[in-house]
Design a protein around this motif. Structure first.
Motif, short mmCIF file in Angstrom:
data_model
loop_
_atom_site.label_atom_id
_atom_site.label_comp_id
_atom_site.label_asym_id
_atom_site.label_seq_id
_atom_site.Cartn_x
_atom_site.Cartn_y
_atom_site.Cartn_z
N UNK A 186 6.99 27.38 6.93
CA UNK A 186 7.58 26.10 6.50
C UNK A 186 6.52 25.18 5.91
N UNK A 187 5.30 25.31 6.39
CA UNK A 187 4.20 24.46 5.92
C UNK A 187 3.58 24.97 4.62
N UNK A 188 3.99 26.15 4.18
CA UNK A 188 3.46 26.71 2.94
C UNK A 188 3.13 28.18 3.10
N UNK A 189 2.93 28.84 1.99
CA UNK A 189 2.65 30.28 1.98
C UNK A 189 1.16 30.54 2.16
N UNK A 190 0.86 31.64 2.83
CA UNK A 190 -0.51 32.08 3.02
C UNK A 190 -0.60 33.52 2.53
N UNK A 191 -1.55 33.76 1.63
CA UNK A 191 -1.71 35.11 1.08
C UNK A 191 -2.27 36.05 2.15
#
Length: 173
Positions: free
Chosen positions: A46-51
């Motif tokens: 929810x806080x953003x995507x992480x590769x």
């Protein structure tokens, strides 16, 4: 759907080519799970995507494609050889540039109106990048993909538009 009944399918094509739509329909018709390669590359929060690291990504792809039945879809082509090798069928959606451009615009509007789900926040920055990706696909990735897929001609199906998909799979509309 009687013409083709594979259980391991790799769908490749540009943004806006129809990969996810085809994967969803085939998943339902064949009762086979489908996976978006973007979700193999990215951990979604929810806080953003992480590769994911390359090792994590490759391990996850290996887990998916070691199953007896799966559909994977995405534009990714430089690291997906295991999936291509294990696939019964590889579908290259080679839809026209203008069709993809129209679909990018339509998708963005639908996402902004909340009528279509996205794995990402549909910002104007991503919207703009999709046009860049579409052009890059046409000029750079597509020739690389065509060359790479030449080694899989016995299990390769190239589709140019929805009418060819309808004729082959009998699913649209």
């Amino acid at each position: 759907m009687d013409k083709i009944r594979p259980s391991r399918i790799h769908i490749i094509g540009s943004v806006g080519s129809g990969k996810t739509t085809l994967a969803k329909v085939l998943s339902t018709k064949l009762n086979v799970p489908f996976y978006e390669l973007d979700n193999v590359v990215w951990k979604r929060f929810k806080t953003g995507d992480v590769r994911r690291t390359d090792e994590e990504r490759d391990e996850l792809l290996g887990e998916i494609t070691s199953a007896n039945a799966w559909i994977v879809e995405g534009v990714h082509h430089k690291w997906v050889q295991p999936s291509l090798q294990r696939a019964d069928l590889i579908i290259f959606l080679d839809t026209g540039y203008s069709t993809r451009t129209f679909r990018i615009i339509k998708r963005f509007i639908m996402q902004k109106l909340g009528l279509e789900r996205a794995n990402y926040t549909p910002t104007f920055q991503i919207f703009r990048r999709m046009f860049v990706w579409n052009a890059q696909f046409e000029n750079e990735s597509k020739p690389e993909i065509e060359k790479m897929l030449g080694g899989y001609s016995e299990k390769l199906l190239v589709l140019k538009d929805n009418s060819e998909m309808e004729k082959t799979f009998g699913y649209l509309k």
